[in-house]
Write an enzyme that holds these catalytic residues in place. Structure first.
Site, mmCIF file in Angstrom:
data_model
loop_
_atom_site.group_PDB
_atom_site.id
_atom_site.type_symbol
_atom_site.label_atom_id
_atom_site.label_comp_id
_atom_site.label_asym_id
_atom_site.label_seq_id
_atom_site.Cartn_x
_atom_site.Cartn_y
_atom_site.Cartn_z
ATOM 1 N N SER A 80 0.793 -1.232 0.000
ATOM 2 C CA SER A 80 0.000 0.000 0.000
ATOM 3 C C SER A 80 0.824 1.280 0.000
ATOM 4 C CB SER A 80 -1.066 -0.023 1.099
ATOM 5 O OG SER A 80 -1.988 -1.062 0.854
ATOM 6 N N CYS A 94 -2.024 -3.168 3.729
ATOM 7 C CA CYS A 94 -2.947 -4.290 3.582
ATOM 8 C C CYS A 94 -2.262 -5.580 4.031
ATOM 9 C CB CYS A 94 -3.442 -4.383 2.146
ATOM 10 S SG CYS A 94 -2.126 -4.384 0.903
#
Length: 396
Positions: A80, A94
């Protein structure tokens, strides 16, 4: 040390290794207390790269690429994104990352390098996990996350939004301590973005602190074909640019500075900067765990302006937001999606005017009309200094 994006090696997508990848992200945003600008180091953007690398190792992710503009630095991560402003930091990760474990280190960095003794406000949010059994502490449950945050902050509140029998969205936020005696959010640009006084003047009105987040699941497999690495194709940044053009993502905010990345064998991440705002996109395309997220702080009216709105300026802004949401869901074609519209307010908003003077009631009304989808939930929350409109939709 100057980071050279051209030296990036193609990435590996974790879902291929783990079977099913946890797409829904954990999002942490911290606003630090303004400091009288006598110390030139009172700026998170001046912290050296190796310091952030050390902190991100705690989260279990690494930096893939960096872009900058006069207002912010955008770090594309292996899982991310991170955005760094002079007085605020946003990290979105994530998978099975341990984002909150890095909180003590972030606070230590802010104090040691910038003299920020405590956060002004903190926000932590996430969607319910697809595979909660894969998470590790302090992320094994929402209760565990709240207890962890409460152990660091005295002015925090936790909320569960949405259908408790379905997908939920969780939010933890702090309120400023009374003794800080600081102005209401949003702060003047001279405090938030001191670099702007010595560089270019922003062209986007950013008086309101505003975030739109679209979280999508059950994505159309045909629409997901573009997010797979192809034989002989360069992955990394070159593959990311192909995805931008092929899917239409490049047209969402065409004036933005974009940093996009295609993983092997599949998966995609992108950061973008446009004056004081940003957007970030993350895609897990595998059918068994398909997920995509789109988040932006760029006013929708900047590139989705509605000419001659039927009910005036406020309705025109709401229509702009709906056009943006429509453009995004048409690209990913989700079976279900959730929208959160998070906007600051203060006592002067009603009289200040300006194109960003949107009305939360109008937004509440507008977030119910998306052709081909049935609205399952539409909820309005009023917090200290902020309003939240939450909508949940399912394909008909």
């Amino acid at each position: 040390m100057v980071f050279d994006n051209s030296m990036i090696a193609p990435g590996a997508n974790y879902s291929a290794e783990e079977g099913c990848f946890e797409g829904p992200e954990k999002l942490l945003e911290i606003w630090f207390s303004p400091v009288i600008p006598k110390n030139e180091n009172a700026n998170l953007r001046q912290i050296e790269r190796h310091v952030w690398d050390d902190m991100l190792a705690t989260v279990k992710c690494t930096v893939l690429s960096i872009i900058r503009n006069p207002h912010a630095d955008a770090y594309l991560l292996s899982e991310s994104s991170m955005f760094v402003y002079p007085h605020k930091l946003m990290i979105k990760t994530c998978g099975a990352t341990t984002l909150l474990s890095a909180l003590p280190r972030i606070l230590e960095i802010a104090q040691s390098y910038c003299g920020y003794h405590e956060p002004y406000r903190l926000f932590y949010s996430r969607k319910s996990f697809m595979f909660p059994e894969k998470q590790v502490g302090p992320h094994r449950s929402w209760d565990e996350e709240v207890n962890y945050l409460d152990s660091h902050f005295e002015h925090g509140s936790a909320y569960t939004v949405g259908d408790t029998n379905g997908d939920e969205w969780y939010l933890y936020m702090t309120t400023p301590a009374a003794e800080l005696n600081l102005p209401a959010i949003p702060w003047p640009k001279s405090l938030l973005y001191p670099a702007a006084t010595t560089t270019t003047t922003p062209t986007i009105p950013m008086r309101r602190d505003e975030t739109i987040e679209i979280l999508m699941t059950q994505l159309n497999p045909e629409a997901m074909e573009a997010f797979y690495h192809r034989p002989g194709e360069p992955a990394g940044l070159q593959g990311g640019r192909r995805v931008d053009l092929e899917t239409g993502l490049a047209k969402v905010y065409p004036d933005a500075k974009v940093d996009s990345y295609l993983f092997e064998p599949c998966g995609y991440s992108a950061n973008a900067l446009l004056d004081e705002g940003y957007y970030t996109i993350h895609v897990t395309p595998e059918p068994q765990c398909s997920y995509a997220s789109f988040e932006t702080t760029i006013p929708a009216s900047y590139s989705h302006a509605v000419k001659n709105p039927g009910k005036g300026r406020q309705h025109g802004y709401a229509e702009s937001v709906c056009l943006l949401i429509r453009q995004v869901i048409d690209i990913f074609q989700p079976g279900t999606f959730t929208v959160t519209y998070f906007s600051s307010h203060n006592d002067s908003d009603d009289d200040a005017g300006g194109e960003d003077d949107s009305n939360i009631g109008v937004m509440m009304e507008a977030m119910g009309r998306f052709g081909g989808y049935k609205r399952k939930d539409r909820i309005l929350y009023e917090f200290d200094g902020y309003d939240l409109v939450f909508g949940q939709y399912k394909k008909i």
